[in-house]
Design a protein around this motif. Structure first.
Motif, PDB file in Angstrom:
ATOM      1  N   GLY A 127       0.826  -1.200   0.000  1.00 53.50           N
ATOM      2  CA  GLY A 127       0.000   0.000   0.000  1.00 53.50           C
ATOM      3  C   GLY A 127       0.865   1.258   0.000  1.00 53.50           C
ATOM      4  N   GLY A 128       0.378   2.302  -0.642  1.00 56.05           N
ATOM      5  CA  GLY A 128       1.053   3.594  -0.593  1.00 56.05           C
ATOM      6  C   GLY A 128       2.345   3.679  -1.385  1.00 56.05           C
ATOM      7  N   ALA A 129       2.560   2.759  -2.330  1.00 59.04           N
ATOM      8  CA  ALA A 129       3.810   2.738  -3.097  1.00 59.04           C
ATOM      9  C   ALA A 129       3.866   3.830  -4.179  1.00 59.04           C
ATOM     10  CB  ALA A 129       3.986   1.368  -3.742  1.00 59.04           C
ATOM     11  N   GLY A 130       2.715   4.447  -4.453  1.00 57.92           N
ATOM     12  CA  GLY A 130       2.675   5.478  -5.494  1.00 57.92           C
ATOM     13  C   GLY A 130       1.964   5.016  -6.757  1.00 57.92           C
ATOM     14  N   LYS A 131       1.179   3.947  -6.671  1.00 54.56           N
ATOM     15  CA  LYS A 131       0.483   3.420  -7.859  1.00 54.56           C
ATOM     16  C   LYS A 131      -0.480   4.459  -8.452  1.00 54.56           C
ATOM     17  CE  LYS A 131      -1.004  -0.080  -5.388  1.00 54.56           C
ATOM     18  NZ  LYS A 131      -0.136  -0.029  -4.215  1.00 54.56           N
ATOM     19  N   SER A 132      -1.418   4.926  -7.613  1.00 60.02           N
ATOM     20  CA  SER A 132      -2.451   5.835  -8.141  1.00 60.02           C
ATOM     21  C   SER A 132      -1.840   7.135  -8.654  1.00 60.02           C
ATOM     22  CB  SER A 132      -3.495   6.123  -7.054  1.00 60.02           C
ATOM     23  OG  SER A 132      -4.073   4.917  -6.613  1.00 60.02           O
ATOM     24  N   THR A 133      -0.854   7.649  -7.944  1.00 62.39           N
ATOM     25  CA  THR A 133      -0.185   8.891  -8.362  1.00 62.39           C
ATOM     26  C   THR A 133       0.513   8.675  -9.707  1.00 62.39           C
ATOM     27  OG1 THR A 133       0.137   9.379  -6.023  1.00 62.39           O
ATOM     28  CG2 THR A 133       1.466  10.649  -7.580  1.00 62.39           C
ATOM     29  N   THR A 134       1.127   7.509  -9.855  1.00 63.65           N
ATOM     30  CA  THR A 134       1.829   7.200 -11.103  1.00 63.65           C
ATOM     31  C   THR A 134       0.834   7.038 -12.260  1.00 63.65           C
ATOM     32  OG1 THR A 134       3.661   6.199  -9.901  1.00 63.65           O
ATOM     33  CG2 THR A 134       3.347   5.457 -12.176  1.00 63.65           C
ATOM     34  N   SER A 190       9.888  13.043  -4.176  1.00 62.13           N
ATOM     35  CA  SER A 190       8.745  13.348  -3.323  1.00 62.13           C
ATOM     36  C   SER A 190       8.507  14.862  -3.308  1.00 62.13           C
ATOM     37  CB  SER A 190       9.096  12.841  -1.919  1.00 62.13           C
ATOM     38  OG  SER A 190       7.963  12.837  -1.136  1.00 62.13           O
ATOM     39  N   TYR A 191       7.289  15.268  -3.626  1.00 60.79           N
ATOM     40  CA  TYR A 191       6.930  16.694  -3.585  1.00 60.79           C
ATOM     41  C   TYR A 191       5.549  16.846  -2.989  1.00 60.79           C
ATOM     42  CZ  TYR A 191      10.828  18.291  -6.415  1.00 60.79           C
ATOM     43  OH  TYR A 191      12.086  18.594  -6.860  1.00 60.79           O
ATOM     44  N   LYS A 192       5.384  17.885  -2.171  1.00 60.45           N
ATOM     45  CA  LYS A 192       4.073  18.187  -1.571  1.00 60.45           C
ATOM     46  C   LYS A 192       2.992  18.316  -2.636  1.00 60.45           C
ATOM     47  CE  LYS A 192       4.306  18.440   2.861  1.00 60.45           C
ATOM     48  NZ  LYS A 192       3.506  17.465   3.589  1.00 60.45           N
TER      49      LYS A 192
HETATM   50  N1  LIG Z   1       6.132  11.564  -5.593  1.00 56.29           N
HETATM   51  C1  LIG Z   1       5.361  11.782  -4.527  1.00 56.29           C
HETATM   52  N2  LIG Z   1       5.601  12.866  -3.726  1.00 56.29           N
HETATM   53  C2  LIG Z   1       4.837  13.084  -2.642  1.00 56.29           C
HETATM   54  N3  LIG Z   1       3.815  12.326  -2.249  1.00 56.29           N
HETATM   55  C3  LIG Z   1       3.538  11.244  -2.997  1.00 56.29           C
HETATM   56  C4  LIG Z   1       4.278  10.920  -4.175  1.00 56.29           C
HETATM   57  N4  LIG Z   1       3.744   9.794  -4.705  1.00 56.29           N
HETATM   58  C5  LIG Z   1       2.723   9.441  -3.910  1.00 56.29           C
HETATM   59  N5  LIG Z   1       2.602  10.308  -2.878  1.00 56.29           N
HETATM   60  C6  LIG Z   1       1.636  10.250  -1.771  1.00 56.29           C
HETATM   61  O1  LIG Z   1       1.839   9.014  -1.086  1.00 56.29           O
HETATM   62  C7  LIG Z   1       0.584   8.436  -0.743  1.00 56.29           C
HETATM   63  C8  LIG Z   1       0.453   7.087  -1.458  1.00 56.29           C
HETATM   64  O2  LIG Z   1       0.483   7.319  -2.852  1.00 56.29           O
HETATM   65  P1  LIG Z   1      -0.543   6.600  -3.825  1.00 56.29           P
HETATM   66  O3  LIG Z   1      -1.925   6.752  -3.322  1.00 56.29           O
HETATM   67  O4  LIG Z   1      -0.234   7.032  -5.200  1.00 56.29           O
HETATM   68  O5  LIG Z   1      -0.053   5.101  -3.611  1.00 56.29           O
HETATM   69  P2  LIG Z   1      -0.834   3.741  -3.939  1.00 56.29           P
HETATM   70  O6  LIG Z   1       0.225   2.743  -4.202  1.00 56.29           O
HETATM   71  O7  LIG Z   1      -1.836   3.983  -4.984  1.00 56.29           O
HETATM   72  O8  LIG Z   1      -1.565   3.446  -2.556  1.00 56.29           O
HETATM   73  P3  LIG Z   1      -2.704   2.302  -2.306  1.00 56.29           P
HETATM   74  O9  LIG Z   1      -1.934   1.022  -2.228  1.00 56.29           O
HETATM   75  O10 LIG Z   1      -3.305   2.706  -1.011  1.00 56.29           O
HETATM   76  O11 LIG Z   1      -3.637   2.357  -3.466  1.00 56.29           O
HETATM   77  C9  LIG Z   1      -0.487   9.428  -1.147  1.00 56.29           C
HETATM   78  O12 LIG Z   1      -0.768  10.266  -0.055  1.00 56.29           O
HETATM   79  C10 LIG Z   1       0.204  10.225  -2.256  1.00 56.29           C
HETATM   80  O13 LIG Z   1      -0.323  11.530  -2.381  1.00 56.29           O
END
Ligand SMILES: Nc1ncnc2c1ncn2[C@@H]1O[C@H](COP(=O)(O)OP(=O)(O)OP(=O)(O)O)[C@@H](O)[C@H]1O
Ligand SMILES: [Mg+2]
Length: 219
Positions: free
Chosen positions: A11-18, A172-174
């Motif tokens: 969880g939280g690896a950055g999938k959705s953001t990517t 990582s950026y806000k």
């Molecule tokens: N490059 C980044 N810089 C700063 N914050 C980030 C970055 N990438 C992701 N985040 C933050 O980290 C958290 C997890 O990111 P994200 O939701 O993309 O991960 P995920 O793998 O989709 O999580 P999940 O497994 O819960 O679906 C979120 O709060 C997101 O805003």
């Protein structure tokens, strides 16, 4: 038409953001659909927020939520050039994940460059990606700008383990952290210095992947 799924059981690896940011960059030159397979509906609610924005800030791609295995098996019939699939951060619904991988041309595995993140990443690769025989790249995300060596160390470690890793990585950026709440993506960020740097990372990753895809045959 290319189906690209974004997977990591952590969880939280950055999938959705990517997914959202690569979709926005790739959509500058082609028709893009994002499919939300995560019951948490992260990218669906991100897209719903974006609908409230002025026209010039709207997402340049479509987003649909879909967890039906039969429908996911027919994604290729959709009228888009690239489909990105966002998946959940757990292995609860293995049938859905396997169906997604079986119907993908490429898998992106985002991961933080930390020791604790490596085991779930490798497990995801071995249990879902490798058996599917699909090409993939790991993308290092959420890299602390004050410690870029974390990214290059993680890349070296993964390559030494025989895994394929993108050269470009995402710091990582806000602005990335706030984006789901404002409905923005890198192509619609405000023109601040930090947002430009944050956007440049995803544009670099997109460029690297597009050049890999240009030399790849789709299924
Ligand atoms: N490059 C980044 N810089 C700063 N914050 C980030 C970055 N990438 C992701 N985040 C933050 O980290 C958290 C997890 O990111 P994200 O939701 O993309 O991960 P995920 O793998 O989709 O999580 P999940 O497994 O819960 O679906 C979120 O709060 C997101 O805003
Ligand atoms: Mg997610």
């Amino acid at each position: 038409m290319r189906v690209v799924s974004v997977i990591n059981q952590k969880g939280g690896a950055g999938k959705s953001t990517t997914v959202m940011n690569l979709a926005s960059v790739v959509a500058e030159h082609s028709r893009v659909l994002v499919v939300d397979v995560d019951p948490q509906l992260s990218v669906t609610s991100w897209a719903t927020t974006a609908e409230e924005l002025p026209d010039d800030r709207r997402l340049p791609f479509d987003v649909v939520a879909e967890t039906n295995v039969q429908v996911l098996a027919q994604l290729r019939g959709a009228d888009y050039d690239t489909i990105f699939v966002d998946t959940p951060g757990n292995l609860e619904n293995m049938a859905v994940l396997k169906a997604v991988v079986a119907n993908s041309d490429f898998v992106i595995l985002p991961t933080e460059p930390t020791a604790l993140a490596m085991l779930p990443l490798v497990n995801t690769f071995k249990s879902i990606v490798e058996p599917g025989g699909v090409d993939y790249r790991i993308v290092i995300t959420k890299v602390d700008s004050r410690s870029l060596v974390d990214a290059t160390d993680a890349q070296d470690e993964l390559r030494d383990a025989g895994l394929k890793v993108c050269k470009s990585y995402v710091r990582s950026y806000k602005v990335h952290e706030r984006a789901p709440l404002t409905g923005q993506v890198v192509t619609t960020y405000d023109k601040t210095r930090a947002a430009e740097k944050a956007g440049a990372d995803y544009k670099d990753v997109a460029r690297e992947l597009l050049s890999i895809w240009a030399n790849q045959e789709t299924r």
